[in-house]
Scaffold this active site. Sequence first.
Site, PDB file in Angstrom:
ATOM      1  N   GLY A 278      10.241   1.024  -7.037  1.00 26.70           N
ATOM      2  CA  GLY A 278       9.169   1.351  -7.970  1.00 26.70           C
ATOM      3  C   GLY A 278       9.051   0.432  -9.160  1.00 26.70           C
ATOM      4  O   GLY A 278       8.278   0.708 -10.078  1.00 26.70           O
ATOM      5  N   GLU A 320      15.939  -0.040  -4.331  1.00 24.33           N
ATOM      6  CA  GLU A 320      15.061  -0.306  -3.199  1.00 24.33           C
ATOM      7  C   GLU A 320      13.742  -0.958  -3.621  1.00 24.33           C
ATOM      8  O   GLU A 320      12.681  -0.371  -3.442  1.00 24.33           O
ATOM      9  CB  GLU A 320      14.758   1.016  -2.486  1.00 24.33           C
ATOM     10  CG  GLU A 320      15.996   1.777  -2.082  1.00 24.33           C
ATOM     11  CD  GLU A 320      15.694   3.147  -1.491  1.00 24.33           C
ATOM     12  OE1 GLU A 320      16.356   3.513  -0.511  1.00 24.33           O
ATOM     13  OE2 GLU A 320      14.783   3.845  -1.996  1.00 24.33           O
ATOM     14  N   ARG A 360      -5.914  -1.146  -2.310  1.00 24.62           N
ATOM     15  CA  ARG A 360      -5.279  -0.611  -3.523  1.00 24.62           C
ATOM     16  C   ARG A 360      -6.266  -0.374  -4.659  1.00 24.62           C
ATOM     17  O   ARG A 360      -6.112   0.554  -5.444  1.00 24.62           O
ATOM     18  CB  ARG A 360      -4.129  -1.510  -3.975  1.00 24.62           C
ATOM     19  CG  ARG A 360      -2.966  -1.524  -2.973  1.00 24.62           C
ATOM     20  CD  ARG A 360      -1.728  -2.200  -3.549  1.00 24.62           C
ATOM     21  NE  ARG A 360      -1.201  -1.474  -4.684  1.00 24.62           N
ATOM     22  CZ  ARG A 360      -1.399  -1.786  -5.945  1.00 24.62           C
ATOM     23  NH1 ARG A 360      -2.105  -2.856  -6.265  1.00 24.62           N
ATOM     24  NH2 ARG A 360      -0.900  -1.048  -6.912  1.00 24.62           N
ATOM     25  N   TYR A 364      -6.062   3.344  -5.719  1.00 22.12           N
ATOM     26  CA  TYR A 364      -5.292   3.623  -6.941  1.00 22.12           C
ATOM     27  C   TYR A 364      -5.962   3.109  -8.207  1.00 22.12           C
ATOM     28  O   TYR A 364      -5.297   3.035  -9.252  1.00 22.12           O
ATOM     29  CB  TYR A 364      -3.920   2.942  -6.884  1.00 22.12           C
ATOM     30  CG  TYR A 364      -3.077   3.181  -5.669  1.00 22.12           C
ATOM     31  CD1 TYR A 364      -2.687   4.473  -5.309  1.00 22.12           C
ATOM     32  CD2 TYR A 364      -2.626   2.122  -4.889  1.00 22.12           C
ATOM     33  CE1 TYR A 364      -1.876   4.685  -4.203  1.00 22.12           C
ATOM     34  CE2 TYR A 364      -1.812   2.319  -3.785  1.00 22.12           C
ATOM     35  CZ  TYR A 364      -1.437   3.608  -3.442  1.00 22.12           C
ATOM     36  OH  TYR A 364      -0.635   3.803  -2.363  1.00 22.12           O
ATOM     37  N   CYS A 391     -19.105  -1.143   4.437  1.00 20.48           N
ATOM     38  CA  CYS A 391     -20.229  -0.239   4.186  1.00 20.48           C
ATOM     39  C   CYS A 391     -19.785   0.903   3.285  1.00 20.48           C
ATOM     40  O   CYS A 391     -19.689   2.058   3.714  1.00 20.48           O
ATOM     41  CB  CYS A 391     -20.755   0.315   5.494  1.00 20.48           C
ATOM     42  SG  CYS A 391     -21.248  -1.007   6.580  1.00 20.48           S
ATOM     43  N   TYR A 421       1.775  -4.029  -0.102  1.00 19.07           N
ATOM     44  CA  TYR A 421       0.812  -2.942   0.151  1.00 19.07           C
ATOM     45  C   TYR A 421      -0.625  -3.438   0.362  1.00 19.07           C
ATOM     46  O   TYR A 421      -1.566  -2.697   0.077  1.00 19.07           O
ATOM     47  CB  TYR A 421       0.870  -1.894  -0.970  1.00 19.07           C
ATOM     48  CG  TYR A 421       2.271  -1.376  -1.189  1.00 19.07           C
ATOM     49  CD1 TYR A 421       2.878  -0.562  -0.224  1.00 19.07           C
ATOM     50  CD2 TYR A 421       3.024  -1.738  -2.297  1.00 19.07           C
ATOM     51  CE1 TYR A 421       4.180  -0.119  -0.385  1.00 19.07           C
ATOM     52  CE2 TYR A 421       4.331  -1.300  -2.465  1.00 19.07           C
ATOM     53  CZ  TYR A 421       4.890  -0.489  -1.509  1.00 19.07           C
ATOM     54  OH  TYR A 421       6.181  -0.061  -1.665  1.00 19.07           O
TER      55      TYR A 421
HETATM   56  C1  PLP Z   1       7.945   3.116  -1.635  1.00 17.93           C
HETATM   57  C2  PLP Z   1       9.385   3.280  -1.808  1.00 17.93           C
HETATM   58  C3  PLP Z   1      10.153   2.236  -2.310  1.00 17.93           C
HETATM   59  C4  PLP Z   1       9.562   0.926  -2.757  1.00 17.93           C
HETATM   60  O1  PLP Z   1       8.665   1.062  -3.806  1.00 17.93           O
HETATM   61  P1  PLP Z   1       8.144  -0.249  -4.569  1.00 17.93           P
HETATM   62  O2  PLP Z   1       7.169   0.268  -5.545  1.00 17.93           O
HETATM   63  O3  PLP Z   1       7.506  -1.122  -3.548  1.00 17.93           O
HETATM   64  O4  PLP Z   1       9.337  -0.900  -5.183  1.00 17.93           O
HETATM   65  C5  PLP Z   1      11.523   2.411  -2.391  1.00 17.93           C
HETATM   66  N1  PLP Z   1      12.095   3.569  -1.992  1.00 17.93           N
HETATM   67  C6  PLP Z   1      11.389   4.597  -1.503  1.00 17.93           C
HETATM   68  C7  PLP Z   1      12.089   5.820  -1.080  1.00 17.93           C
HETATM   69  C8  PLP Z   1      10.019   4.485  -1.392  1.00 17.93           C
HETATM   70  O5  PLP Z   1       9.321   5.517  -0.909  1.00 17.93           O
END
Ligand code: PLP
Length: 463
Positions: A278, A320, A360, A364, A391, A421
Amino acid sequence: MSRSAHPAGPRYADVHTEGHYSPPPADLNTLDEKVWSRTVGRDEDGVVTVAGLPVTRLAEEFGTPAYFLDEADFRARCRAWAEAFGKDADVFYAGKAFLSRAVVHWLKEEGLNLDVCSGGELATALDAGMPPERIALHGNNKSVHEIERAVSAGVGRIVLDSFQEMVRVAHIAQSLGRVQPVQIRVTVGVEAHTHEFIATAHEDQKFGIALADGQAAEAVRRALRLDGIELVGIHSHIGSQIFDMAGFEVSARRVVELLAAVRDEHGVELPEIDLGGGLGIAYTPEDDPREPHEIAKSLTAIVTRECESAGLRTPRISVEPGRAIVGPTAFTLYEVGTIKPLEGLRTYVSVDGGMSDNIRTALYDAEYSVALVSRRSDAEPMLSRVVGKHCESGDIVVRDAFLPADLAPGDLIAVPATGAYCRSMASNYNHALRPPVVAVKDGGARVIVRRETEEDLLRLDVG
Ligand SMILES: *Cc1c(COP(=O)(O)O)cnc(C)c1O
């Protein structure tokens, strides 16, 4: 203006998207290094190059629209994350941001691990030879088949998302004669100041088991009793496109409280804590993301401090990042088709792609920047909206941006920071053919995901 929370959605941010746009830069030909990948520049003819290759030549060879991914930048970002977290932590690249076999090879070579969240992503990872112990499987509704495949392949961890799934994984592992390492995904009640659709740790959501009401503690109790699984840690993912460490701070504190409660109740110190992904990137020059080493330093400090005060050994940390690795490494190259000036309002610039290659903005309210890349221009800035060919009037790629007023059909424009994404969320809406991903490095370009063809479309349509 600089800000610490991205206005991904007007509902959660203090900045309004509608009518909000940055003033034009002093020189529209400038390529802000915050949003462009590392090897992007402009040659003496004014043409933008990546890895030494002019975009005009790339467009001729690979067509438009197309994504160009700067491999050296991707690898450098992997290394930066791996080095920032060091030997006592693990970095899992979130494959959902963008995954292909070439990407898996790069991750393998750069020492990263890989998160997958579907059978398709798992198949890609295994096919490209990712060692299974470096793969983690996620998802709120993994199928029995996906679980069987992951357990029999020997994935390093499965992140459990529900009580039902815990029993399923345990049962499948037992029937395969395995003991599957698992983490439990908890929701910590943090709203990470981002768009509702991408903020995933407040409790009213489909993911994870709530810490509130003792749900997570109950999940740990059951997991410790089940044969077939080995509970190794707690997982929390609080959202996406986050700039501010405050959310991670609260999340880490709550997860550590759970670890302490587990020790008190069961005499067990769980060895792992995963803080999810994230981390935000710069989509426009106004965004101010942090470097991996700053993030590593502050996350490690938070977890260490919380564990010390709870009298726990510091668990092994994992993170992650998806977007923060691949997002800044690619741009989408488009050809300008039609141009529609609306006096006193804005100019609509239509390109040969749109919401099928970048959903996106529509999904979003994401912000992007854009530049004329096939030539220099010293014309006046023109407030533009870059739209696609679908369209749908919501088919917007860049809501508000300045392009030179002499922009003409046939010019090439590029939208940076589309590595995450975009291709992975691409669709065939209007029977669009999904664009290729071309990896560029040291003056060479190679297709890593080819352009879809009409035969591809028709092959699925069995008549
Ligand atoms: C989507 C997601 C990520 C990666 O999110 P980013 O915004 O791309 O860094 C990591 N862990 C989990 C569990 C996710 O669902």
